[in-house]
Design an enzyme around this catalytic site. Structure first.
Site, short mmCIF file in Angstrom:
data_model
loop_
_atom_site.label_atom_id
_atom_site.label_comp_id
_atom_site.label_asym_id
_atom_site.label_seq_id
_atom_site.Cartn_x
_atom_site.Cartn_y
_atom_site.Cartn_z
N LYS A 44 -33.30 26.23 30.10
CA LYS A 44 -34.46 25.33 29.96
C LYS A 44 -35.56 25.95 29.10
O LYS A 44 -36.59 25.34 28.83
CB LYS A 44 -35.05 25.02 31.35
N LYS A 46 -37.37 28.51 30.05
CA LYS A 46 -38.48 28.89 30.94
C LYS A 46 -38.25 30.29 31.47
O LYS A 46 -37.14 30.66 31.83
CB LYS A 46 -38.55 27.92 32.14
N1 C2G Z 1 -45.31 18.50 38.68
C1 C2G Z 1 -46.32 17.60 39.02
N2 C2G Z 1 -47.60 17.90 38.70
C2 C2G Z 1 -47.91 19.07 38.08
C3 C2G Z 1 -46.90 19.98 37.74
C4 C2G Z 1 -45.58 19.67 38.06
O1 C2G Z 1 -46.04 16.52 39.59
N3 C2G Z 1 -49.22 19.33 37.79
C5 C2G Z 1 -43.93 18.13 39.01
C6 C2G Z 1 -43.05 17.99 37.78
O2 C2G Z 1 -43.21 16.72 37.17
C7 C2G Z 1 -41.66 18.18 38.39
C8 C2G Z 1 -41.91 19.17 39.55
O3 C2G Z 1 -43.33 19.15 39.79
O4 C2G Z 1 -41.19 16.95 38.91
C9 C2G Z 1 -41.48 20.57 39.24
O5 C2G Z 1 -42.10 20.96 38.02
P1 C2G Z 1 -41.42 22.17 37.20
O6 C2G Z 1 -41.23 23.32 38.08
O7 C2G Z 1 -42.18 22.32 35.91
O8 C2G Z 1 -39.97 21.57 36.92
P2 C2G Z 1 -39.32 21.16 35.52
O9 C2G Z 1 -39.34 22.30 34.59
O10 C2G Z 1 -39.96 19.90 35.12
O11 C2G Z 1 -37.79 20.96 35.95
O12 C2G Z 1 -33.55 18.90 35.85
C10 C2G Z 1 -34.95 18.69 35.99
C11 C2G Z 1 -35.71 19.95 35.74
O13 C2G Z 1 -35.18 21.04 36.48
C12 C2G Z 1 -37.18 19.74 36.08
#
Ligand code: C2G
Length: 150
Positions: A44, A46
């Site tokens: 990803k 990350k």
């Molecule tokens: N999120 C949120 N508000 C934020 C930050 C994050 O609602 N201020 C939500 C994101 O939209 C996501 C979840 O928290 O639904 C987890 O965020 P991340 O850890 O950044 O996950 P991500 O990299 O988006 O991974 O297959 C799908 C991916 O693995 C999603």
């Protein structure tokens, strides 16, 4: 029983993550969270400060989360939906439209504004070690005064 699933990295767990997970949990009876493994995070693009084990433990400790599974790749969602008899897939609306193909109800929830793991990392990286040292020196001085007055 209504089963809900979501996927994410959840590094430096913060209120945005909790807001999403609690809203998803309120949609059903069971919430499953697939936490991205360290290897999949590389895919990803990350880099997490916390390891998969630490991130999975923190997510699993939340009262609103019933099960934590590893997220190994992009493709596993469909088989997870079938394997866990998922009724609802939910995720933040930064993914709007990306998972409409899944064989279950799909919901995209508003992200929590003004907070993200990226912003937290940036703030942490801007803390000046010299400032920390001076603060600690000052606190040590106060501590010595308190001890002398005891
Ligand atoms: N999120 C949120 N508000 C934020 C930050 C994050 O609602 N201020 C939500 C994101 O939209 C996501 C979840 O928290 O639904 C987890 O965020 P991340 O850890 O950044 O996950 P991500 O990299 O988006 O991974 O297959 C799908 C991916 O693995 C999603």
């Amino acid at each position: 029983m209504t089963t809900v699933i979501t996927y994410g990295t959840f590094d430096l767990m913060h209120i945005g993550h909790l807001n999403l997970l609690e809203r998803l949990a309120a949609m059903g009876d069971e919430l499953i969270v697939a936490v991205s493994t360290d290897e999949f995070n590389q895919v990803k693009g990350k880099h997490s400060l916390f390891s998969y084990e630490e991130r999975a433990r923190l997510v699993g400790a939340l009262a609103c989360v019933d099960k934590v599974i590893p997220e190994h790749n992009w493709q596993q969602k469909e088989q997870d939906v079938k394997a866990y008899q998922v009724d609802i897939f939910g995720i933040g609306n930064d993914w709007q439209g990306k998972f409409d193909h899944l064989p279950c109800e799909v919901v995209y929830l508003e992200r929590t504004p003004t907070i993200s793991t990226t912003q937290l990392k940036r703030s942490l990286s801007q803390i000046d070690p010299e400032a920390i040292r001076q603060i600690k020196q000052g606190l040590d001085g106060v501590l010595n005064i308190v001890k002398a007055l005891e």
